[in-house]
Design a protein around this motif. Structure first.
Motif, PDB file in Angstrom:
ATOM      1  N   ASN A   1     103.987  35.267  47.930  1.00  0.00           N
ATOM      2  CA  ASN A   1     104.770  36.299  47.214  1.00  0.00           C
ATOM      3  C   ASN A   1     104.148  37.627  47.676  1.00  0.00           C
ATOM      4  OD1 ASN A   1     107.216  35.482  45.489  1.00  0.00           O
ATOM      5  ND2 ASN A   1     105.495  33.931  45.059  1.00  0.00           N
ATOM      6  N   GLY A   2     103.230  37.623  48.651  1.00  0.00           N
ATOM      7  CA  GLY A   2     102.696  38.810  49.451  1.00  0.00           C
ATOM      8  C   GLY A   2     101.783  39.654  48.386  1.00  0.00           C
ATOM      9  N   LEU A   3     101.111  38.800  47.738  1.00  0.00           N
ATOM     10  CA  LEU A   3     100.210  39.524  46.747  1.00  0.00           C
ATOM     11  C   LEU A   3      98.595  38.989  47.284  1.00  0.00           C
ATOM     12  CD1 LEU A   3     101.864  39.390  43.059  1.00  0.00           C
ATOM     13  CD2 LEU A   3     101.593  41.351  45.058  1.00  0.00           C
ATOM     14  N   LYS A   4      97.713  39.663  46.732  1.00  0.00           N
ATOM     15  CA  LYS A   4      96.447  39.211  46.936  1.00  0.00           C
ATOM     16  C   LYS A   4      95.583  39.000  45.603  1.00  0.00           C
ATOM     17  CE  LYS A   4      95.955  42.488  50.635  1.00  0.00           C
ATOM     18  NZ  LYS A   4      95.065  43.874  51.388  1.00  0.00           N
ATOM     19  N   PRO A   5      94.608  38.208  45.462  1.00  0.00           N
ATOM     20  CA  PRO A   5      94.146  37.838  44.302  1.00  0.00           C
ATOM     21  C   PRO A   5      93.538  38.697  43.475  1.00  0.00           C
ATOM     22  CG  PRO A   5      93.012  36.268  46.147  1.00  0.00           C
ATOM     23  CD  PRO A   5      93.921  37.457  46.734  1.00  0.00           C
ATOM     24  N   GLU A   6      93.102  39.921  43.858  1.00  0.00           N
ATOM     25  CA  GLU A   6      92.824  41.135  43.248  1.00  0.00           C
ATOM     26  C   GLU A   6      93.888  41.836  42.683  1.00  0.00           C
ATOM     27  OE1 GLU A   6      92.260  42.308  47.691  1.00  0.00           O
ATOM     28  OE2 GLU A   6      91.786  40.305  46.445  1.00  0.00           O
ATOM     29  N   ASP A   7      95.262  41.510  43.227  1.00  0.00           N
ATOM     30  CA  ASP A   7      96.409  42.215  42.524  1.00  0.00           C
ATOM     31  C   ASP A   7      96.619  41.739  40.965  1.00  0.00           C
ATOM     32  OD1 ASP A   7      96.987  43.703  44.525  1.00  0.00           O
ATOM     33  OD2 ASP A   7      98.326  42.102  45.529  1.00  0.00           O
ATOM     34  N   VAL A   8      96.008  40.615  40.595  1.00  0.00           N
ATOM     35  CA  VAL A   8      95.854  40.219  39.001  1.00  0.00           C
ATOM     36  C   VAL A   8      94.626  40.235  38.456  1.00  0.00           C
ATOM     37  CG1 VAL A   8      98.058  38.785  39.504  1.00  0.00           C
ATOM     38  CG2 VAL A   8      95.879  37.734  39.692  1.00  0.00           C
ATOM     39  N   THR A   9      94.465  40.258  37.108  1.00  0.00           N
ATOM     40  CA  THR A   9      93.291  40.140  36.325  1.00  0.00           C
ATOM     41  C   THR A   9      93.328  38.692  35.901  1.00  0.00           C
ATOM     42  OG1 THR A   9      93.277  42.525  36.013  1.00  0.00           O
ATOM     43  CG2 THR A   9      91.740  41.001  34.662  1.00  0.00           C
ATOM     44  N   ILE A  10      92.234  37.833  36.142  1.00  0.00           N
ATOM     45  CA  ILE A  10      91.946  36.784  35.488  1.00  0.00           C
ATOM     46  C   ILE A  10      91.414  36.540  34.221  1.00  0.00           C
ATOM     47  CG2 ILE A  10      91.258  34.348  36.042  1.00  0.00           C
ATOM     48  CD1 ILE A  10      91.884  34.584  39.001  1.00  0.00           C
ATOM     49  N   VAL A  11      92.037  36.055  33.359  1.00  0.00           N
ATOM     50  CA  VAL A  11      91.398  35.902  32.252  1.00  0.00           C
ATOM     51  C   VAL A  11      90.939  34.365  31.689  1.00  0.00           C
ATOM     52  CG1 VAL A  11      91.344  36.200  29.522  1.00  0.00           C
ATOM     53  CG2 VAL A  11      92.480  37.786  31.109  1.00  0.00           C
ATOM     54  N   ASN A  12      89.674  34.079  32.130  1.00  0.00           N
ATOM     55  CA  ASN A  12      89.289  32.628  32.114  1.00  0.00           C
ATOM     56  C   ASN A  12      89.570  31.950  30.684  1.00  0.00           C
ATOM     57  OD1 ASN A  12      88.094  30.011  33.033  1.00  0.00           O
ATOM     58  ND2 ASN A  12      86.087  30.963  32.412  1.00  0.00           N
ATOM     59  N   THR A  13      90.409  31.014  30.691  1.00  0.00           N
ATOM     60  CA  THR A  13      91.075  30.421  29.468  1.00  0.00           C
ATOM     61  C   THR A  13      91.040  28.753  29.768  1.00  0.00           C
ATOM     62  OG1 THR A  13      92.396  32.348  29.296  1.00  0.00           O
ATOM     63  CG2 THR A  13      93.023  30.365  27.850  1.00  0.00           C
ATOM     64  N   PRO A  14      90.419  28.121  28.712  1.00  0.00           N
ATOM     65  CA  PRO A  14      90.401  26.725  28.854  1.00  0.00           C
ATOM     66  C   PRO A  14      91.964  26.056  28.830  1.00  0.00           C
ATOM     67  CG  PRO A  14      88.914  27.384  27.202  1.00  0.00           C
ATOM     68  CD  PRO A  14      89.608  28.681  27.512  1.00  0.00           C
ATOM     69  N   THR A  15      92.379  25.327  29.884  1.00  0.00           N
ATOM     70  CA  THR A  15      93.741  25.240  29.737  1.00  0.00           C
ATOM     71  C   THR A  15      94.427  24.493  28.416  1.00  0.00           C
ATOM     72  OG1 THR A  15      93.173  24.242  32.103  1.00  0.00           O
ATOM     73  CG2 THR A  15      95.278  23.168  31.124  1.00  0.00           C
ATOM     74  N   ASN A  16      93.806  23.932  27.620  1.00  0.00           N
ATOM     75  CA  ASN A  16      94.475  23.404  26.470  1.00  0.00           C
ATOM     76  C   ASN A  16      94.458  24.489  25.537  1.00  0.00           C
ATOM     77  OD1 ASN A  16      91.485  23.822  25.974  1.00  0.00           O
ATOM     78  ND2 ASN A  16      91.722  22.127  24.453  1.00  0.00           N
ATOM     79  N   GLU A  17      93.976  25.841  25.707  1.00  0.00           N
ATOM     80  CA  GLU A  17      94.213  26.804  24.755  1.00  0.00           C
ATOM     81  C   GLU A  17      95.347  27.927  25.377  1.00  0.00           C
ATOM     82  OE1 GLU A  17      90.503  28.742  24.117  1.00  0.00           O
ATOM     83  OE2 GLU A  17      89.358  27.076  23.410  1.00  0.00           O
ATOM     84  N   THR A  18      95.868  27.566  26.668  1.00  0.00           N
ATOM     85  CA  THR A  18      96.702  28.543  27.400  1.00  0.00           C
ATOM     86  C   THR A  18      97.856  28.623  26.518  1.00  0.00           C
ATOM     87  OG1 THR A  18      97.646  26.744  28.456  1.00  0.00           O
ATOM     88  CG2 THR A  18      95.973  28.403  29.631  1.00  0.00           C
ATOM     89  N   PRO A  19      98.586  27.869  25.717  1.00  0.00           N
ATOM     90  CA  PRO A  19      99.767  28.054  25.127  1.00  0.00           C
ATOM     91  C   PRO A  19      99.609  29.129  24.011  1.00  0.00           C
ATOM     92  CG  PRO A  19      99.668  25.634  25.469  1.00  0.00           C
ATOM     93  CD  PRO A  19      98.340  26.461  25.923  1.00  0.00           C
ATOM     94  N   GLN A  20      98.631  29.098  23.310  1.00  0.00           N
ATOM     95  CA  GLN A  20      98.119  29.807  22.216  1.00  0.00           C
ATOM     96  C   GLN A  20      97.872  31.449  22.817  1.00  0.00           C
ATOM     97  OE1 GLN A  20      97.086  26.796  22.710  1.00  0.00           O
ATOM     98  NE2 GLN A  20      95.399  26.393  21.078  1.00  0.00           N
ATOM     99  N   VAL A  21      97.226  31.394  23.876  1.00  0.00           N
ATOM    100  CA  VAL A  21      96.943  32.636  24.498  1.00  0.00           C
ATOM    101  C   VAL A  21      98.069  33.350  24.794  1.00  0.00           C
ATOM    102  CG1 VAL A  21      95.633  33.796  26.500  1.00  0.00           C
ATOM    103  CG2 VAL A  21      94.425  31.949  25.075  1.00  0.00           C
ATOM    104  N   LEU A  22      99.043  32.746  25.625  1.00  0.00           N
ATOM    105  CA  LEU A  22     100.304  33.253  25.977  1.00  0.00           C
ATOM    106  C   LEU A  22     101.055  33.913  24.731  1.00  0.00           C
ATOM    107  CD1 LEU A  22     102.052  33.858  28.448  1.00  0.00           C
ATOM    108  CD2 LEU A  22     103.428  31.756  28.035  1.00  0.00           C
ATOM    109  N   ALA A  23     101.189  32.932  23.624  1.00  0.00           N
ATOM    110  CA  ALA A  23     102.013  33.241  22.618  1.00  0.00           C
ATOM    111  C   ALA A  23     101.308  34.661  21.881  1.00  0.00           C
ATOM    112  CB  ALA A  23     102.146  32.213  21.557  1.00  0.00           C
ATOM    113  N   SER A  24     100.035  34.630  21.976  1.00  0.00           N
ATOM    114  CA  SER A  24      99.342  35.754  21.348  1.00  0.00           C
ATOM    115  C   SER A  24      99.487  37.148  22.029  1.00  0.00           C
ATOM    116  CB  SER A  24      97.807  35.790  21.299  1.00  0.00           C
ATOM    117  OG  SER A  24      97.326  35.814  22.534  1.00  0.00           O
ATOM    118  N   LYS A  25     100.203  36.912  23.236  1.00  0.00           N
ATOM    119  CA  LYS A  25     100.575  38.148  24.049  1.00  0.00           C
ATOM    120  C   LYS A  25      99.112  38.928  24.761  1.00  0.00           C
ATOM    121  CE  LYS A  25     104.938  38.914  22.095  1.00  0.00           C
ATOM    122  NZ  LYS A  25     106.021  39.749  21.593  1.00  0.00           N
ATOM    123  N   ALA A  26      98.116  38.002  24.725  1.00  0.00           N
ATOM    124  CA  ALA A  26      96.790  38.728  25.240  1.00  0.00           C
ATOM    125  C   ALA A  26      96.629  38.749  26.576  1.00  0.00           C
ATOM    126  CB  ALA A  26      95.539  37.624  24.877  1.00  0.00           C
TER     127      ALA A  26
END
Length: 323
Positions: free
Chosen positions: A143-168
């Motif tokens: 989609n024409g973006l670079k890795p540095e165009d986003v900020t990665i928040v290191n998150t265990p995969t099994n915790e991703t649903p809660q992290v998304l729901a928390s809007k963090a």
């Protein structure tokens, strides 16, 4: 005369194929292409083929740990994780391709983020160094973006649903069932990029220790033969209800609940697998895909030394079925 009689009897049993063979131990876990082994187990196809196999159920990461510890002879892994296991623990040889992910791996975005391009300047919850990290980078590049165009928040995969729901974070990367849970956890969320947009980015294989493969090659050939009987059964629409019933029961879901997971996994027929075994660059080849993930693992320091995909892949038993 008795010892002599026993010796002759043992010889007859061995020649007739009735002598006790070494049990092959295979670790498998919660992924549609691996739960599909249940069809062969429940229908008695391994016994019909004359191979003694014991499938042992694990969570995914513990299944790899069991393999490294020598508790099993083989393990179901992605092609990328096989490189990691080999580089840091115990090498293995992929003898058959079960499937490639066809939508079960997702970048799930919060409401308001409609496309991958909308992620520019936003936070994404990803378990760094894992396959969803590679999926995210692929989606950004497409989609024409670079890795540095986003900020990665290191998150265990099994915790991703809660992290998304928390809007963090504004999006997460996860595979099923976590990706589906994330969609349910935050109403209005949606997948903006999935493995169906990059077919072949993630292959799922059966990996065997070199020692067991050399010692039990004929038995492993029988396992591969049974797999393609399973694959043919699954791909026949007339068998879909029965297949869903067997797979869903293994993870305590209803068939209708399991069906989306099943559809997000492209289980390969023998002819399709043979094409994926052809050596080529690009995601259409398991060699090209594994080369791609090796470059990713090196770049993100998952391991130090480059791994040779050819040492982890052996199509011989699959090709023998074609002959």
């Amino acid at each position: 005369m008795m010892p002599r009689f026993r010796s002759l009897l043992a010889g007859v049993l061995a020649l007739s194929g009735l002598a006790h063979a070494e049990t092959l131990k295979i670790a498998y876990s919660d992924w549609p292409g691996w739960i599909a082994w249940e069809i062969g187990i429940q229908k008695g196809w391994f016994k019909e083929e004359g191979v003694d196999v014991k499938f042992e159920w694990f969570d995914y990461v513990p299944s790899m740990d069991a393999y490294v510890a020598g508790k099993v002879d083989a393990v179901c892994m992605t092609n990328g994780d096989a490189l990691v296991t080999g580089a840091t623990g115990k090498p293995s040889v992929g003898i058959l391709i079960n499937d490639f992910s066809n939508g079960n791996d997702m970048i799930v975005a919060a409401p308001g983020v409609k496309t991958m391009k909308d992620l520019k300047g936003k936070k994404v919850g990803i378990e760094e160094g894992f396959v969803e990290h590679l999926l995210l980078l692929t989606g950004l590049e497409k989609n024409g973006l670079k890795p540095e165009d986003v900020t990665i928040v290191n998150t265990p995969t099994n915790e991703t649903p809660q992290v998304l729901a928390s809007k963090a974070v504004d999006a997460i990367g996860a595979w099923q069932p976590n990706s589906g849970q994330a969609l349910k956890a935050l109403p209005g969320s949606k997948p903006v990029f999935t493995s169906a947009d990059a077919p072949g980015i993630i292959y799922d294989l059966l990996y065997v220790s070199a020692e067991s493969l050399e010692k039990n090659k004929e038995d492993w050939a029988k396992v591969v033969k049974v797999w393609y009987k399973i694959a043919a059964y699954i791909r026949d629409e007339d068998n879909l209800d029965d297949a869903l019933k067997i797979l869903s029961a293994r993870v305590n879901l209803k068939p209708e609940e399991y069906e989306p997971f099943f559809k997000g996994t492209y289980i390969l027929t023998l002819d399709e697998a043979l094409k994926r075994w052809e050596k080529a660059d690009g995601l259409g080849s398991v060699y090209g895909s594994t080369k791609n993930v090796n470059a990713f693992n090196l770049k993100y320091k998952v391991y130090k030394d480059s791994q040779d995909p050819e040492k982890y892949l052996s199509p011989a038993l699959t090709k023998a079925l074609k002959k």
